[in-house]
Enzyme design. Structure first.
Site, PDB file in Angstrom:
ATOM      1  N   GLY A 152      -4.948   5.828   3.112  1.00  0.00           N
ATOM      2  CA  GLY A 152      -4.562   5.103   4.316  1.00  0.00           C
ATOM      3  C   GLY A 152      -5.624   5.158   5.401  1.00  0.00           C
ATOM      4  O   GLY A 152      -5.919   4.145   6.048  1.00  0.00           O
ATOM      5  N   GLY A 166      -6.448   1.526   5.794  1.00  0.00           N
ATOM      6  CA  GLY A 166      -5.302   1.136   6.622  1.00  0.00           C
ATOM      7  C   GLY A 166      -5.692   0.162   7.724  1.00  0.00           C
ATOM      8  O   GLY A 166      -4.988  -0.817   7.979  1.00  0.00           O
ATOM      9  N   GLY A 183      -4.693   3.467  -2.472  1.00  0.00           N
ATOM     10  CA  GLY A 183      -5.867   4.051  -1.828  1.00  0.00           C
ATOM     11  C   GLY A 183      -5.481   4.953  -0.678  1.00  0.00           C
ATOM     12  O   GLY A 183      -4.309   5.290  -0.495  1.00  0.00           O
ATOM     13  N   LYS A 188       0.872  -1.189   0.000  1.00  0.00           N
ATOM     14  CA  LYS A 188       0.000   0.000   0.000  1.00  0.00           C
ATOM     15  C   LYS A 188       0.902   1.230   0.000  1.00  0.00           C
ATOM     16  O   LYS A 188       1.465   1.609   1.015  1.00  0.00           O
ATOM     17  CB  LYS A 188      -0.856  -0.019   1.278  1.00  0.00           C
ATOM     18  CG  LYS A 188      -2.199   0.647   1.218  1.00  0.00           C
ATOM     19  CD  LYS A 188      -2.238   2.088   0.783  1.00  0.00           C
ATOM     20  CE  LYS A 188      -2.186   3.098   1.889  1.00  0.00           C
ATOM     21  NZ  LYS A 188      -1.823   4.444   1.421  1.00  0.00           N
ATOM     22  N   CYS A 196      13.680  10.782   6.703  1.00  0.00           N
ATOM     23  CA  CYS A 196      13.332  10.508   8.106  1.00  0.00           C
ATOM     24  C   CYS A 196      14.522  10.630   9.037  1.00  0.00           C
ATOM     25  O   CYS A 196      14.379  11.015  10.185  1.00  0.00           O
ATOM     26  CB  CYS A 196      12.705   9.136   8.223  1.00  0.00           C
ATOM     27  SG  CYS A 196      13.687   7.880   7.402  1.00  0.00           S
TER      28      CYS A 196
HETATM   29  P1  NAD Z   1       1.995   9.019   7.036  1.00  0.00           P
HETATM   30  O1  NAD Z   1       2.103   8.332   8.349  1.00  0.00           O
HETATM   31  O2  NAD Z   1       1.013  10.096   6.884  1.00  0.00           O
HETATM   32  O3  NAD Z   1       1.651   7.956   5.881  1.00  0.00           O
HETATM   33  C1  NAD Z   1       2.443   6.812   5.680  1.00  0.00           C
HETATM   34  C2  NAD Z   1       1.574   5.718   5.082  1.00  0.00           C
HETATM   35  O4  NAD Z   1       0.610   5.327   6.053  1.00  0.00           O
HETATM   36  C3  NAD Z   1       0.777   6.141   3.854  1.00  0.00           C
HETATM   37  O5  NAD Z   1       0.760   5.074   2.935  1.00  0.00           O
HETATM   38  C4  NAD Z   1      -0.616   6.371   4.403  1.00  0.00           C
HETATM   39  O6  NAD Z   1      -1.627   6.191   3.451  1.00  0.00           O
HETATM   40  C5  NAD Z   1      -0.684   5.303   5.466  1.00  0.00           C
HETATM   41  N1  NAD Z   1      -1.654   5.524   6.524  1.00  0.00           N
HETATM   42  C6  NAD Z   1      -2.153   6.688   6.972  1.00  0.00           C
HETATM   43  N2  NAD Z   1      -3.023   6.454   7.979  1.00  0.00           N
HETATM   44  C7  NAD Z   1      -3.050   5.123   8.185  1.00  0.00           C
HETATM   45  C8  NAD Z   1      -3.741   4.268   9.080  1.00  0.00           C
HETATM   46  N3  NAD Z   1      -4.582   4.728   9.986  1.00  0.00           N
HETATM   47  N4  NAD Z   1      -3.517   2.938   9.002  1.00  0.00           N
HETATM   48  C9  NAD Z   1      -2.655   2.436   8.103  1.00  0.00           C
HETATM   49  N5  NAD Z   1      -1.983   3.204   7.221  1.00  0.00           N
HETATM   50  C10 NAD Z   1      -2.173   4.530   7.256  1.00  0.00           C
HETATM   51  O7  NAD Z   1       3.473   9.511   6.695  1.00  0.00           O
HETATM   52  P2  NAD Z   1       3.958  10.354   5.439  1.00  0.00           P
HETATM   53  O8  NAD Z   1       3.554  11.755   5.632  1.00  0.00           O
HETATM   54  O9  NAD Z   1       3.580   9.653   4.187  1.00  0.00           O
HETATM   55  O10 NAD Z   1       5.544  10.210   5.577  1.00  0.00           O
HETATM   56  C11 NAD Z   1       6.313  10.984   6.386  1.00  0.00           C
HETATM   57  C12 NAD Z   1       6.651  10.289   7.686  1.00  0.00           C
HETATM   58  O11 NAD Z   1       7.291   9.036   7.444  1.00  0.00           O
HETATM   59  C13 NAD Z   1       7.652  11.068   8.522  1.00  0.00           C
HETATM   60  O12 NAD Z   1       7.261  11.053   9.861  1.00  0.00           O
HETATM   61  C14 NAD Z   1       8.948  10.303   8.328  1.00  0.00           C
HETATM   62  O13 NAD Z   1       9.895  10.463   9.368  1.00  0.00           O
HETATM   63  C15 NAD Z   1       8.457   8.920   8.263  1.00  0.00           C
HETATM   64  N6  NAD Z   1       9.451   8.051   7.623  1.00  0.00           N
HETATM   65  C16 NAD Z   1      10.120   7.145   8.389  1.00  0.00           C
HETATM   66  C17 NAD Z   1      11.095   6.334   7.816  1.00  0.00           C
HETATM   67  C18 NAD Z   1      11.853   5.320   8.630  1.00  0.00           C
HETATM   68  O14 NAD Z   1      12.457   4.433   8.025  1.00  0.00           O
HETATM   69  N7  NAD Z   1      11.839   5.391   9.947  1.00  0.00           N
HETATM   70  C19 NAD Z   1      11.380   6.462   6.459  1.00  0.00           C
HETATM   71  C20 NAD Z   1      10.689   7.406   5.720  1.00  0.00           C
HETATM   72  C21 NAD Z   1       9.715   8.193   6.298  1.00  0.00           C
END
Ligand code: NAD
Length: 473
Positions: free
Chosen positions: A203, A207, A201, A170, A279
């Site tokens: 999240g 999700g 789709g 996803k 990140c």
């Molecule tokens: P986000 O948490 O908004 O979204 C990430 C994914 O989660 C998306 O695919 C989204 O659709 C999905 N999602 C959203 N709500 C959900 C739910 N309730 N259940 C399941 N899935 C859900 O994050 P973002 O804005 O896309 O990315 C930025 C964040 O990611 C930053 O906090 C960054 O630090 C983090 N990040 C971490 C790493 C790591 O390896 N630790 C790497 C890259 C990014």
């Protein structure tokens, strides 16, 4: 470029049963580039059923066959590098000439690396009457963010395939194009139907089902800490393994006897790269009081050297942020920094000259940042560096570790051995010393609220394996 998307379930391309689509927007032009299919929970159920049906045969397939297919995928992805680059630039906005080095090259290398590890499930260790073996965990949900879309998917998919797991991927709402290309490649190389399923789709809508579904055995999630908590809550009643790779606010300690020019340049470029949407960006720089103004001046020079603009132009070093919504969020944090009394050294709230359209933000340096300020505590995920002052090394280490996050960290000291002593005291999953860089051969993951999983290296494979012990009487 693909303009209309479909789901890929059980080896078939299909429309989302909701019939709904979501526009994917190019952050440089603010124009739609793709109408993404929005799956609903019925589609999720179909994808999980396909992954479950494919699991018995795939998990028992010879390691050599999985390896052959993974190497074929790596070759096919390499052959489509230009498509992968175009898709990354169009969705994420990073400069085209940086895309191969920072987003595409190492995941392809990783696919080959994990292909060599397929035999892990054939290894059997016997001591006295105990035989220990590893088995694939089962059906895995892979949820990713938008900042390194190709790398993040391969970081999960490659070890999952090597272990013999089947998956439902996803991608983030902003970046389905890379996953669609990977699905096309899975089909081209003949990966058995149902081993890789793609569900695009929203999240917040699907999700929960993706994580709570009773036939999902494991969830690997990369994203914000807030969404990561929801993922863990959804998976908890089923006692599923959840691998969380979450946010960060990584510290960088520079000692008073370090090569200041090299260290500050490295730290500033680290935060500016990819518009700070990394990140593990080293967004808190700790500098000794006696060298503070010198460091601030170097950071200012590095930030002002950057060429902000169209990601397709060869001179551009920073493109737009990934979306207008994200730009608003980053600007809000810059405003908070100013309001809370940090000194704005360069950058700020104005649009870069000549860029009236697009999610552009100037590289921004704040000095006189104190540890209690919002910009020193919260993840901004933009090209914003906070420079903090310290008197003693112990104080710097204490401030560096005073964070809810613990994803990465860095130290630049007089030499490697001096840096190593400090690195051992950093509460983070990684520590770069003397200018080290990301490598797929180092385990990556967080302490504290930055997560609990490890990706890359052999550690990344562990997430997808169960351990079985057979005890003879
Ligand atoms: P986000 O948490 O908004 O979204 C990430 C994914 O989660 C998306 O695919 C989204 O659709 C999905 N999602 C959203 N709500 C959900 C739910 N309730 N259940 C399941 N899935 C859900 O994050 P973002 O804005 O896309 O990315 C930025 C964040 O990611 C930053 O906090 C960054 O630090 C983090 N990040 C971490 C790493 C790591 O390896 N630790 C790497 C890259 C990014």
């Amino acid at each position: 470029m693909i303009t209309q998307s479909k789901l890929f379930i059980g080896g078939q391309w299909m429309d989302a049963s909701s019939g709904q689509t979501l526009d994917v927007i190019n952050p440089a032009t603010e124009q739609p580039i793709l109408a993404m299919a929005c799956a609903n929970e019925d589609d999720v159920d179909r994808a999980v059923a396909a992954a479950k049906a494919a699991f018995p045969a795939w998990s028992r397939s010879p390691a050599a066959e999985r390896k052959r297919l993974m190497l074929a995928m790596a070759d096919a992805l390499e052959a489509r590098a230009a498509d992968l680059i175009d898709a990354t630039v169009a969705c994420v906005g990073i400069p085209r000439h940086q895309a191969m080095d920072f987003q595409i090259g190492s995941p392809i290398e990783a696919l080959r690396y994990y292909a060599d590890l397929c035999g892990v499930v054939d290894k059997v260790e016997t001591k006295n009457n105990v035989t220990i073996m590893r088995e694939p965990i089962g059906v895995c949900t892979l949820i990713n963010p938008w900042n390194y879309p190709f790398m993040q998917l391969i970081g999960k998919l490659a070890p999952a395939l090597a272990a013999g797991c089947t998956v439902i991927a996803k991608p983030a709402e902003q970046t389905p194009l890379l996953d669609i290309i990977i699905a096309e490649i899975c089909e081209t190389v003949g990966l058995p139907a149902g081993v890789f399923n793609l569900v695009t789709g929203i999240g917040a809508q699907i999700g929960h089902r993706l994580c709570a579904h009773p036939d999902v055995d494991m969830v690997s999630f990369t994203g914000s800490t807030g969404a990561g908590i929801k993922v863990a809550q959804a998976a908890a009643p089923g006692v599923k393994r959840v691998c969380q790779e979450l946010g960060g606010k990584s510290p960088f300690i520079i000692t008073d006897d370090a090569d200041l020019e090299a260290a500050v340049r490295y730290g500033t470029e680290n935060v500016i790269l990819m518009g700070g949407q990394t990140c593990d960006a080293l967004t808190r720089m700790f500098v000794p009081a006696g060298r503070y103004e010198e460091a601030v001046a170097i950071a200012k020079t590095v930030a002002e050297e950057q060429v902000i603009g169209d990601p397709l132009l060869p001179d551009t070093t920073i493109g737009p942020l990934a979306s207008m919504v994200h730009r608003d969020r980053v600007l809000r944090y810059i405003g908070i920094g100013i309001d809370e009394g940090a000194r704005l050294v360069t950058g700020g709230l104005d649009r870069p000259d000549g860029l009236e359209i697009g999610a552009y933000v100037k590289p921004t340096i704040f000095a006189d940042v104190t540890p209690d300020m919002t910009i020193a505590r919260e993840e901004i995920f933009g090209p914003v560096l906070s420079i903090l002052k310290y008197e003693t090394l112990d104080e710097a280490i204490k401030m560096a570790n005073d964070s809810q996050f613990g994803l990465s960290s860095a130290v630049w000291a007089k030499d490697k051995s001096a840096a190593l002593k400090i690195a051992r005291q950093m509460q983070a999953g990684q520590c770069y010393i003397q200018g080290g860089y990301f490598t797929i051969h180092a385990p990556f993951g967080g302490y504290k609220q930055s997560g609990n999983g490890r990706e890359w290296a052999e550690h990344g494979l562990e997430e997808y394996l169960e351990t079985k012990a057979i005890i003879a009487g």
